[in-house]
Design a protein around this motif. Sequence first.
Motif, PDB file in Angstrom:
ATOM      1  N   LEU A  21       0.690  -1.149   0.025  1.00 48.05           N
ATOM      2  CA  LEU A  21       0.041  -0.140   0.063  1.00 48.05           C
ATOM      3  C   LEU A  21       0.935   1.182  -0.083  1.00 48.05           C
ATOM      4  CD1 LEU A  21      -2.967  -0.649   2.602  1.00 48.05           C
ATOM      5  CD2 LEU A  21      -3.122  -0.136   0.186  1.00 48.05           C
ATOM      6  N   THR A  22       2.105   1.365   0.540  1.00 50.65           N
ATOM      7  CA  THR A  22       2.743   2.504   0.746  1.00 50.65           C
ATOM      8  C   THR A  22       4.178   2.646   0.146  1.00 50.65           C
ATOM      9  OG1 THR A  22       3.946   1.498   2.842  1.00 50.65           O
ATOM     10  CG2 THR A  22       1.707   2.555   3.221  1.00 50.65           C
ATOM     11  N   ASP A  23       4.513   1.416  -0.656  1.00 45.19           N
ATOM     12  CA  ASP A  23       5.618   1.712  -1.401  1.00 45.19           C
ATOM     13  C   ASP A  23       5.634   2.044  -2.941  1.00 45.19           C
ATOM     14  OD1 ASP A  23       8.019   1.047  -3.179  1.00 45.19           O
ATOM     15  OD2 ASP A  23       8.688  -0.507  -1.703  1.00 45.19           O
ATOM     16  N   PRO A  24       6.042   3.410  -3.249  1.00 45.40           N
ATOM     17  CA  PRO A  24       5.651   3.979  -4.381  1.00 45.40           C
ATOM     18  C   PRO A  24       6.031   2.923  -5.476  1.00 45.40           C
ATOM     19  CG  PRO A  24       6.667   5.602  -3.129  1.00 45.40           C
ATOM     20  CD  PRO A  24       6.805   4.380  -2.507  1.00 45.40           C
ATOM     21  N   GLU A  25       7.184   2.168  -5.551  1.00 40.36           N
ATOM     22  CA  GLU A  25       7.243   1.247  -6.630  1.00 40.36           C
ATOM     23  C   GLU A  25       6.216   0.210  -6.548  1.00 40.36           C
ATOM     24  OE1 GLU A  25       9.825   1.818  -8.954  1.00 40.36           O
ATOM     25  OE2 GLU A  25      10.112   3.848  -7.964  1.00 40.36           O
ATOM     26  N   LEU A  26       5.584  -0.066  -5.825  1.00 37.86           N
ATOM     27  CA  LEU A  26       4.783  -1.108  -5.657  1.00 37.86           C
ATOM     28  C   LEU A  26       3.333  -0.609  -5.981  1.00 37.86           C
ATOM     29  CD1 LEU A  26       5.931  -3.345  -2.502  1.00 37.86           C
ATOM     30  CD2 LEU A  26       6.326  -3.969  -4.931  1.00 37.86           C
TER      31      LEU A  26
END
Length: 159
Positions: A21-26
């Motif tokens: 939810l919080t990793d921009p790459e994910l």
Amino acid sequence: MRTVRIVRDYPHSPKKVWRVLTDPELILLWGMRPEGFSTEVGTEFRLYGVPNEKWRGFVECRMLEAVAPRLLRYSWIGNEGQESTEVSFRLEPRGTGTRVTFVHSGFVGVKGFVFATLFMAPGWKRMFRETFPAVLGDVNDDGILRTGSTLRPLFPKSA
């Protein structure tokens, strides 16, 4: 007022779900393309998609609350002049998995009701049914994308 509410159980730990939810790459792999995203309260950021005749192609957001790995809440303005709505993700441990309760609230009036019902709800439901669980299934327990993953950004920079 109309609210989109979706509850899903995933067989993954809250730590892993939080990371997705919080990793921009994910986020790129399950949602829109984030620019300036941070869980620091007060951070203003944008989420980009593909513009069309009724949408400018990005959402303006402000982080309202982030309590890892339990709650993520931010404002959402889809078009200039629109009223701000609010998006929240609440994570609850459920056995060896996580229950995600998603709420997109604040749609007002007949236009808001129609917009939430015909446009926002179907998109969010598809995301929680398809792209979000695909990313959860393709990252390890620490939320790191597996080597050889075939997942690609839904909205690359050229979008």
